[in-house]
Scaffold this motif. Sequence first.
Motif, PDB file in Angstrom:
ATOM      1  N   ASP A  56      16.783  37.018 -56.873  1.00  0.00           N
ATOM      2  CA  ASP A  56      17.408  37.949 -55.933  1.00  0.00           C
ATOM      3  C   ASP A  56      18.731  38.467 -56.481  1.00  0.00           C
ATOM      4  O   ASP A  56      19.437  37.753 -57.194  1.00  0.00           O
ATOM      5  N   GLU A  98      14.369  41.395 -54.598  1.00  0.00           N
ATOM      6  CA  GLU A  98      13.982  40.108 -54.035  1.00  0.00           C
ATOM      7  C   GLU A  98      12.812  39.611 -54.856  1.00  0.00           C
ATOM      8  O   GLU A  98      11.752  40.231 -54.873  1.00  0.00           O
ATOM      9  N   SER A 133      14.839  31.752 -58.080  1.00  0.00           N
ATOM     10  CA  SER A 133      15.072  32.978 -57.327  1.00  0.00           C
ATOM     11  C   SER A 133      15.604  34.058 -58.248  1.00  0.00           C
ATOM     12  O   SER A 133      16.465  33.809 -59.088  1.00  0.00           O
TER      13      SER A 133
END
Length: 180
Positions: free
Chosen positions: A136, A123, A134
Amino acid sequence: MLKNLIKKNLIAPITALSLLTLSAPSLANIYIGAGAYKSETEGVPANDDEEVSAFFLGYNIVDSNIFMFSVEGGYYDLGSFKGTANGDDYKSEAEAYTIAGVAYLPVGPFIELYGKVGIAMVEGETVINGDKYSDDGEEAFGGLGMSIDILDTVDIYAEYLVFDNEIESEMAGVGVRLAF
């Protein structure tokens, strides 16, 4: 009559308790650990590094004098980096939850070499000039280490790990592992 009643009422609970005891994993095979690491990343400008922590819980599946194998779940703080490079302001932070297999090879009475390979659920977030990205995802990770056995239930370890994520995290650290 009272003797027969006690005998009948105790057979089922004793049998159930015996079966549960035989089928439950042995606590002697469980270990926990924590360490302090130096985290470095290639994916953010200026190639910063930082001190971070890690925690893990493992279970020894095979434990012999010539080879050991365990499964391990862990948490690794991959670091938080910020600064300015090439005129861009950046901030990047990430953490990983892991599941790994760990193979140990004893090389002496108190020393073990080991390799760790697994999957990391990363994450992370990178912000460059206010734009968020992001990081992730599930990524592979692995590493090598060495541990020194102290008092048969305490290990001092040193390891190097590489996370194949967007920010290409690398970690080197030392820690303590406690076996139960």
